[in-house]
Write an enzyme that holds these catalytic residues in place. Structure first.
Site, mmCIF file in Angstrom:
data_model
loop_
_atom_site.group_PDB
_atom_site.id
_atom_site.type_symbol
_atom_site.label_atom_id
_atom_site.label_comp_id
_atom_site.label_asym_id
_atom_site.label_seq_id
_atom_site.Cartn_x
_atom_site.Cartn_y
_atom_site.Cartn_z
ATOM 1 C CB SER A 195 -60.165 -89.995 -86.242
ATOM 2 O OG SER A 195 -59.827 -90.981 -85.305
ATOM 3 C CB THR B 62 -54.040 -90.073 -86.937
ATOM 4 O OG1 THR B 62 -54.728 -89.031 -87.593
ATOM 5 C CG2 THR B 62 -52.997 -90.672 -87.847
ATOM 6 C CB THR C 262 -55.699 -90.078 -90.496
ATOM 7 O OG1 THR C 262 -56.528 -89.229 -89.707
ATOM 8 C CG2 THR C 262 -55.114 -89.256 -91.629
ATOM 9 N NE ARG D 250 -55.865 -80.786 -92.953
ATOM 10 C CZ ARG D 250 -55.450 -81.729 -92.116
ATOM 11 N NH1 ARG D 250 -55.839 -82.960 -92.282
ATOM 12 N NH2 ARG D 250 -54.638 -81.434 -91.125
ATOM 13 C CB THR E 284 -51.353 -88.512 -83.895
ATOM 14 O OG1 THR E 284 -52.769 -88.331 -83.957
ATOM 15 C CG2 THR E 284 -50.899 -88.376 -82.460
ATOM 16 N N GLY E 285 -52.131 -85.592 -84.597
ATOM 17 C CA GLY E 285 -52.467 -84.239 -84.176
ATOM 18 C C GLY E 285 -52.664 -83.317 -85.366
HETATM 19 C C1 SD4 Z 1 -54.208 -84.736 -89.872
HETATM 20 N N1 SD4 Z 1 -52.645 -85.693 -88.316
HETATM 21 O O1 SD4 Z 1 -54.877 -84.964 -90.867
HETATM 22 C C2 SD4 Z 1 -53.923 -85.889 -88.947
HETATM 23 C C3 SD4 Z 1 -55.092 -86.032 -88.042
HETATM 24 C C4 SD4 Z 1 -54.811 -86.385 -86.673
HETATM 25 O O2 SD4 Z 1 -55.283 -85.986 -84.516
HETATM 26 O O3 SD4 Z 1 -53.865 -87.050 -86.335
HETATM 27 N N2 SD4 Z 1 -55.598 -85.876 -85.796
HETATM 28 O O4 SD4 Z 1 -53.801 -83.620 -89.591
#
Ligand code: SD4
Length: 334
Positions: free
Chosen positions: A91, A193, A211, A221, A244-245
């Site tokens: 990731s 991330t 990330t 995106r 993150t997320g």
């Molecule tokens: C995103 N926040 O591109 C990042 C990816 C991530 O857990 O943290 N995923 O949305």
């Protein structure tokens, strides 16, 4: 007392310093409006590093930089680079999972103690996106470069172009294509991330975030991670936060800026992270059961916090010779 001086006086030295719990209202210098600052009781020793997820090799690298006398900015960049180069981490950086068309596209940003920042979005073929973001910050008049322009800039600065899609990531993408189902997955990997925050021996704060974004996202995106204030925010007088997320949900609440502003109003890093998560989950239309968001934060006194919507988010913290993974408390206990 001027606010800046008050904070300076309460900043911690590398030896560690206890601060009494005091509520102080003070007029600001002529660059800021008046404000209220809470100095929480804290006994933190510097330097310290925190990062999202389980990334002990990355925090170890950052601490190595800090212990050698390096500053927080160098530390977070070097720390993030460890995960960008780690092909097993699917990731971040090289080996990141691609978008639905098979393209690995990276988002990253960095922010220093002066509030300077740089970011790259939709960067392809360059492993160390965080270092390109730093170049954007330091060597261009801009904050953000995107896509082909970011890539060409990186190459002009000596970064090497390479294929970031590893065999393992290609195989995962081909497996995904069988059903082509787009659904953000909660806690995709054992780490995700990487967002990193550090305080150096001078008590100065910097942060970075890098990330490959959501796996199998639509082409083009961009998530929260390169958006200053959403994926990352640093205010050297107050503290810093990183997210993150599911980036879309972080962007909608300008999450990291929110965490720092809540700390400015007197909340501890833990309480600020919890409030920022509550802003997401308490929306009347929130679909939070189906996505994860996590925040980590540090304040000027060296206190830290982390909180997420769902279980299994963690923070890695390196302080006082201990480099450890700390499970985050979380909202969805139902
Ligand atoms: C995103 N926040 O591109 C990042 C990816 C991530 O857990 O943290 N995923 O949305």
């Amino acid at each position: 007392m001027k606010r800046r001086n008050f904070i300076k006086n309460t900043a911690l030295s590398s030896a560690g310093l206890a601060i009494g719990s005091t509520l102080v209202s003070c007029a600001d210098d002529n660059t800021k409006t008046s404000n209220t600052v809470v100095a929480n009781t804290a006994k933190a020793s510097l330097p310290l590093v925190i990062a999202t997820w389980h990334v002990e090799a990355a925090t170890a690298k950052a601490m190595e930089v800090l212990q050698a006398g390096g500053n927080a900015l160098d530390a977070v960049e070097q720390g993030c680079r460890v995960e960008e180069a780690n092909e097993k981490g699917q990731s971040v950086g090289k080996g990141g999972l691609p978008d639905r068309d098979g393209n690995v596209t990276l988002d990253a940003c960095i922010m220093d103690k002066h509030g300077n920042c740089g970011s790259v979005v939709y960067l392809q073929n360059i492993t160390h996106a965080v270092s390109v973001a730093r170049k954007v910050m330091e060597d261009t008049p801009h904050v953000m470069l995107a896509g082909e322009g970011a890539k060409q800039y990186a190459i002009s600065q000596g970064f090497q172009a390479e294929d970031l899609l590893t065999e393992a990531s290609k195989k995962a993408w081909e497996d995904w294509k069988v059903k082509s189902e787009y659904k953000p997955i909660i806690n995709i990997e054992n780490h995700d991330t990487i967002g990193m925050l550090a305080i150096d021996n001078n008590g100065d704060i910097s942060g970075a975030c890098t990330t490959s974004g959501l796996a199998y996202k639509m082409g083009g995106r961009v998530g929260d991670s390169p958006i200053i204030g959403s994926g990352l925010f640093v205010d050297n007088e107050i503290g810093a936060a990183v997210a993150t997320g599911l980036g879309e949900e972080v962007v909608k609440t300008v999450g990291s800026f929110l965490v720092v502003e809540l700390m400015r109003q007197g909340k501890s890093p833990q309480d600020a992270c919890e409030e920022a998560i509550s802003r997401i989950v308490n929306k009347p239309t929130s679909d939070y059961k189906n996505f994860q968001v996590g925040y980590i934060a540090v304040n000027k006194q060296g206190e830290t916090g982390s909180y997420s919507i769902h279980q299994w988010f963690s923070m890695t913290k390196f302080q006082d010779g201990i480099n450890e993974q700390i499970q985050s408390d979380y909202f969805n206990k139902a």
